[in-house]
Design a protein around this motif. Structure first.
Motif, mmCIF file in Angstrom:
data_model
loop_
_atom_site.group_PDB
_atom_site.id
_atom_site.type_symbol
_atom_site.label_atom_id
_atom_site.label_comp_id
_atom_site.label_asym_id
_atom_site.label_seq_id
_atom_site.Cartn_x
_atom_site.Cartn_y
_atom_site.Cartn_z
ATOM 1 N N GLU B 128 3.476 -48.810 85.783
ATOM 2 C CA GLU B 128 4.835 -48.600 85.258
ATOM 3 C C GLU B 128 4.857 -48.752 83.730
ATOM 4 O OE1 GLU B 128 7.982 -50.096 88.627
ATOM 5 O OE2 GLU B 128 6.498 -51.554 87.963
ATOM 6 N N ILE B 129 4.105 -49.722 83.224
ATOM 7 C CA ILE B 129 4.048 -49.921 81.764
ATOM 8 C C ILE B 129 3.439 -48.686 81.103
ATOM 9 C CG2 ILE B 129 3.079 -51.336 79.893
ATOM 10 C CD1 ILE B 129 3.181 -53.748 81.819
ATOM 11 N N ALA B 130 2.395 -48.143 81.760
ATOM 12 C CA ALA B 130 1.742 -46.938 81.220
ATOM 13 C C ALA B 130 2.717 -45.763 81.193
ATOM 14 C CB ALA B 130 0.521 -46.594 82.067
ATOM 15 N N THR B 131 3.508 -45.636 82.251
ATOM 16 C CA THR B 131 4.476 -44.520 82.316
ATOM 17 C C THR B 131 5.526 -44.652 81.219
ATOM 18 O OG1 THR B 131 4.191 -44.535 84.698
ATOM 19 C CG2 THR B 131 6.055 -43.293 83.865
ATOM 20 N N ILE B 132 6.017 -45.846 80.991
ATOM 21 C CA ILE B 132 7.085 -46.033 79.995
ATOM 22 C C ILE B 132 6.560 -45.880 78.567
ATOM 23 C CG2 ILE B 132 8.751 -47.708 79.025
ATOM 24 C CD1 ILE B 132 9.043 -48.830 81.912
ATOM 25 N N THR B 133 5.362 -46.424 78.317
ATOM 26 C CA THR B 133 4.864 -46.403 76.933
ATOM 27 C C THR B 133 4.083 -45.126 76.600
ATOM 28 O OG1 THR B 133 2.858 -47.571 77.607
ATOM 29 C CG2 THR B 133 4.668 -48.917 76.749
ATOM 30 N N GLY B 134 3.363 -44.604 77.594
ATOM 31 C CA GLY B 134 2.561 -43.405 77.327
ATOM 32 C C GLY B 134 1.092 -43.715 77.104
ATOM 33 N N ILE B 135 0.707 -45.001 77.103
ATOM 34 C CA ILE B 135 -0.723 -45.328 76.992
ATOM 35 C C ILE B 135 -1.331 -45.334 78.400
ATOM 36 C CG2 ILE B 135 -0.507 -46.638 74.851
ATOM 37 C CD1 ILE B 135 -0.731 -49.218 76.408
ATOM 38 N N THR B 136 -2.660 -45.244 78.476
ATOM 39 C CA THR B 136 -3.270 -45.162 79.799
ATOM 40 C C THR B 136 -3.236 -46.535 80.490
ATOM 41 O OG1 THR B 136 -5.450 -45.680 78.966
ATOM 42 C CG2 THR B 136 -4.858 -43.344 79.043
ATOM 43 N N GLU B 137 -3.308 -46.477 81.812
ATOM 44 C CA GLU B 137 -3.214 -47.700 82.606
ATOM 45 C C GLU B 137 -4.318 -48.699 82.232
ATOM 46 O OE1 GLU B 137 -2.407 -46.413 86.643
ATOM 47 O OE2 GLU B 137 -2.806 -48.467 87.310
ATOM 48 N N ASN B 138 -5.532 -48.165 81.999
ATOM 49 C CA ASN B 138 -6.663 -49.040 81.636
ATOM 50 C C ASN B 138 -6.385 -49.819 80.363
ATOM 51 O OD1 ASN B 138 -8.118 -48.215 83.796
ATOM 52 N ND2 ASN B 138 -9.306 -46.665 82.664
ATOM 53 N N TYR B 139 -5.798 -49.112 79.405
ATOM 54 C CA TYR B 139 -5.557 -49.768 78.123
ATOM 55 C C TYR B 139 -4.368 -50.714 78.142
ATOM 56 C CZ TYR B 139 -9.278 -47.412 75.757
ATOM 57 O OH TYR B 139 -10.519 -47.006 75.377
ATOM 58 N N VAL B 140 -3.523 -50.555 79.151
ATOM 59 C CA VAL B 140 -2.414 -51.506 79.275
ATOM 60 C C VAL B 140 -2.999 -52.912 79.446
ATOM 61 C CG1 VAL B 140 -0.476 -52.264 80.716
ATOM 62 C CG2 VAL B 140 -0.739 -49.856 80.181
ATOM 63 N N GLY B 141 -3.992 -53.011 80.335
ATOM 64 C CA GLY B 141 -4.639 -54.301 80.578
ATOM 65 C C GLY B 141 -5.277 -54.876 79.330
ATOM 66 N N VAL B 142 -6.016 -54.019 78.628
ATOM 67 C CA VAL B 142 -6.691 -54.457 77.386
ATOM 68 C C VAL B 142 -5.652 -54.943 76.389
ATOM 69 C CG1 VAL B 142 -8.110 -53.673 75.447
ATOM 70 C CG2 VAL B 142 -8.541 -52.773 77.748
ATOM 71 N N LYS B 143 -4.628 -54.138 76.248
ATOM 72 C CA LYS B 143 -3.589 -54.434 75.270
ATOM 73 C C LYS B 143 -2.863 -55.743 75.615
ATOM 74 C CE LYS B 143 -1.178 -52.809 71.753
ATOM 75 N NZ LYS B 143 -1.753 -52.892 70.432
ATOM 76 N N ILE B 144 -2.560 -55.918 76.890
ATOM 77 C CA ILE B 144 -1.842 -57.129 77.302
ATOM 78 C C ILE B 144 -2.669 -58.378 77.001
ATOM 79 C CG2 ILE B 144 -1.061 -58.427 79.355
ATOM 80 C CD1 ILE B 144 0.152 -55.789 80.356
ATOM 81 N N ASN B 145 -3.965 -58.302 77.271
ATOM 82 C CA ASN B 145 -4.818 -59.461 76.974
ATOM 83 C C ASN B 145 -4.795 -59.804 75.492
ATOM 84 O OD1 ASN B 145 -5.605 -60.046 79.580
ATOM 85 N ND2 ASN B 145 -7.301 -58.577 79.534
ATOM 86 N N ARG B 146 -4.860 -58.765 74.658
ATOM 87 C CA ARG B 146 -4.818 -58.996 73.208
ATOM 88 C C ARG B 146 -3.483 -59.624 72.779
ATOM 89 N NH1 ARG B 146 -6.791 -53.241 71.133
ATOM 90 N NH2 ARG B 146 -8.844 -53.211 72.076
ATOM 91 N N ILE B 147 -2.410 -59.094 73.362
ATOM 92 C CA ILE B 147 -1.078 -59.616 72.982
ATOM 93 C C ILE B 147 -0.921 -61.067 73.444
ATOM 94 C CG2 ILE B 147 1.422 -59.289 73.163
ATOM 95 C CD1 ILE B 147 0.851 -56.292 73.759
ATOM 96 N N LYS B 148 -1.449 -61.348 74.625
ATOM 97 C CA LYS B 148 -1.342 -62.723 75.134
ATOM 98 C C LYS B 148 -2.061 -63.694 74.194
ATOM 99 C CE LYS B 148 -2.344 -61.972 79.667
ATOM 100 N NZ LYS B 148 -2.539 -62.199 81.094
ATOM 101 N N GLU B 149 -3.243 -63.265 73.732
ATOM 102 C CA GLU B 149 -3.999 -64.102 72.788
ATOM 103 C C GLU B 149 -3.211 -64.310 71.500
ATOM 104 O OE1 GLU B 149 -6.893 -65.806 73.071
ATOM 105 O OE2 GLU B 149 -6.628 -65.274 75.184
ATOM 106 N N LYS B 150 -2.655 -63.217 71.009
ATOM 107 C CA LYS B 150 -1.886 -63.280 69.765
ATOM 108 C C LYS B 150 -0.671 -64.189 69.923
ATOM 109 C CE LYS B 150 -0.010 -60.067 66.328
ATOM 110 N NZ LYS B 150 0.233 -58.656 66.012
ATOM 111 N N LEU B 151 -0.026 -64.039 71.059
ATOM 112 C CA LEU B 151 1.167 -64.840 71.345
ATOM 113 C C LEU B 151 0.819 -66.328 71.420
ATOM 114 C CD1 LEU B 151 4.083 -63.993 71.741
ATOM 115 C CD2 LEU B 151 3.660 -63.803 74.179
ATOM 116 N N LYS B 152 -0.318 -66.602 72.039
ATOM 117 C CA LYS B 152 -0.763 -67.985 72.156
ATOM 118 C C LYS B 152 -0.973 -68.583 70.763
ATOM 119 C CE LYS B 152 -3.644 -68.542 75.645
ATOM 120 N NZ LYS B 152 -4.973 -68.540 76.307
ATOM 121 N N MET B 153 -1.594 -67.771 69.892
ATOM 122 C CA MET B 153 -1.832 -68.240 68.521
ATOM 123 C C MET B 153 -0.517 -68.484 67.778
ATOM 124 S SD MET B 153 -5.070 -66.027 67.227
ATOM 125 C CE MET B 153 -4.727 -66.348 65.514
ATOM 126 N N ILE B 154 0.424 -67.596 67.960
ATOM 127 C CA ILE B 154 1.724 -67.748 67.290
ATOM 128 C C ILE B 154 2.422 -69.019 67.768
ATOM 129 C CG2 ILE B 154 4.047 -66.756 67.039
ATOM 130 C CD1 ILE B 154 2.749 -63.947 67.352
#
Lengths: 184, 157
Positions: B128-154
């Motif tokens: 669903e995230i891939a459909t709304i944003t337009g990025i591929t499903e595989n990269y949704v996972g990669v991207k979410i992990n990166r954002i989670k790390e960034k969020l943790k740092m913030i």
């Protein structure tokens, strides 16, 4: 705080109740925070320019200028009004695709076209106005200075207008690239 | 149609509140964005055929509007170098205070990250995230992990 807590916090956030009557008002352009003001500006400018079209011939010696100069002035004013109208339509429709990437891609493309059209129509409008008032005028040194100053002011205004457009294009291209680089 | 739309909107308005708070800093700007989203939803409502969940459609239009609509003054939303207080101390804080800190942390992300993490926090699937944003499903996972790390740092800064 782990991700479960963040999710829980997010899912219970967003409280605030706007009643149906207020929501209904929000669907009207007359209640829109930006579009309402823009529409008033657009209509006022268009009315002013259309009045100008009706009175310039008698008021600014249209009969003493060549026909082609009169035609050019009318066309440039119409082009300027068209540009304002297109700009309004552009701001009115920010959502252009089924997903965010497509929407941003289309937005960037339209923005680039709008930049060219806007700068072009403003240039034609200003150049025609200057040309109209310069035709059949005997130039003195002072009038040349006046003409030069007007041209300089126009170049400066165009430069800042271009900068503003470029800033918008750069911003949306930057947001788009944040998505695209992950897809590639 | 208007009645149906207003009913749907009233039931799902929490999405609009969250997106407005996520993408705009000041209360006035948030209200303007809320109104802009309502207007855009109303305009696109006739084209909504019910293929997706109503909340998915609302998120899609709301995020698109938040990202693509013009802002009044400045573009950057970075205000704080760090979050006022640690998010993890929720023992004495009220809900709204914690919520405020959550949004302060989320507002430190860039616009694309905000869209992805908001959908993730709402429990949307990668598809669903891939459909709304337009990025591929595989990269949704990669991207979410990166954002989670960034969020943790913030949050821990």
């Amino acid at each position: 705080m782990d991700i479960k807590d963040l999710k829980a916090e997010w899912q219970k956030a967003g409280s605030g109740s706007v009643n149906e009557e207020t929501l209904k008002l929000m669907t009207k352009i007359s209640q829109h925070p930006t579009l309402r003001k823009l529409r008033i500006k657009l209509i006022s400018e268009a009315i002013f320019l259309i009045i100008l079209l009706f009175v310039y011939y008698d008021g600014f010696d249209g009969d003493k200028k060549p026909i082609y100069v009169n035609v050019l002035l009318v066309l440039s004013i119409l082009l300027y009004i068209t540009n304002n109208f297109l700009g309004f339509l552009f701001i009115k429709n920010p959502v252009r695709g089924n997903n965010i990437i497509v929407s941003l891609q289309k937005l960037c493309l339209v923005l680039k076209r709008m930049t060219v059209f806007s700068l072009l129509s403003s240039t034609i409008y200003a150049a025609t106005l200057i040309f109209y008032f310069s035709v059949s005028v005997e130039f003195t040194f002072l009038k040349y200075i006046l003409l030069g100053t007007m041209m300089l002011i126009f170049v400066i205004i165009s430069f800042f207008s271009y900068k503003k457009w470029k800033q918008k294009i750069d911003y949306f291209s930057h947001v788009l690239s944040a998505y695209i680089k992950d897809v590639a | 149609m208007e009645e149906k739309f207003l009913k749907i909107l009233k039931e799902n308005q929490n999405i609009l509140h969250k997106i407005s708070r996520l993408y705009r800093d000041s209360h006035d700007d948030q209200q303007d964005l809320f109104q802009e989203i309502v207007y855009q939803l109303w305009k696109s409502f006739p084209a909504f055929r019910g293929d997706a969940k109503i909340s998915t459609w609302i998120y899609r239009v709301a995020l698109n509007t938040a990202i693509a609509s013009f802002r009044k003054a400045k573009i950057s939303t970075d205000h704080f170098d760090s979050i006022p207080e640690q998010l993890q101390h929720n023992d004495n804080s009220g809900i709204s205070e914690n919520e405020e800190r959550l949004f302060a942390a989320l507002r430190k992300l860039n616009d694309s990250e905000k869209a992805i993490i908001s959908l993730f926090l709402e429990d949307y699937s990668y598809q669903e995230i891939a459909t709304i944003t337009g990025i591929t499903e595989n990269y949704v996972g990669v991207k979410i992990n990166r954002i989670k790390e960034k969020l943790k740092m913030i949050i821990n800064k």
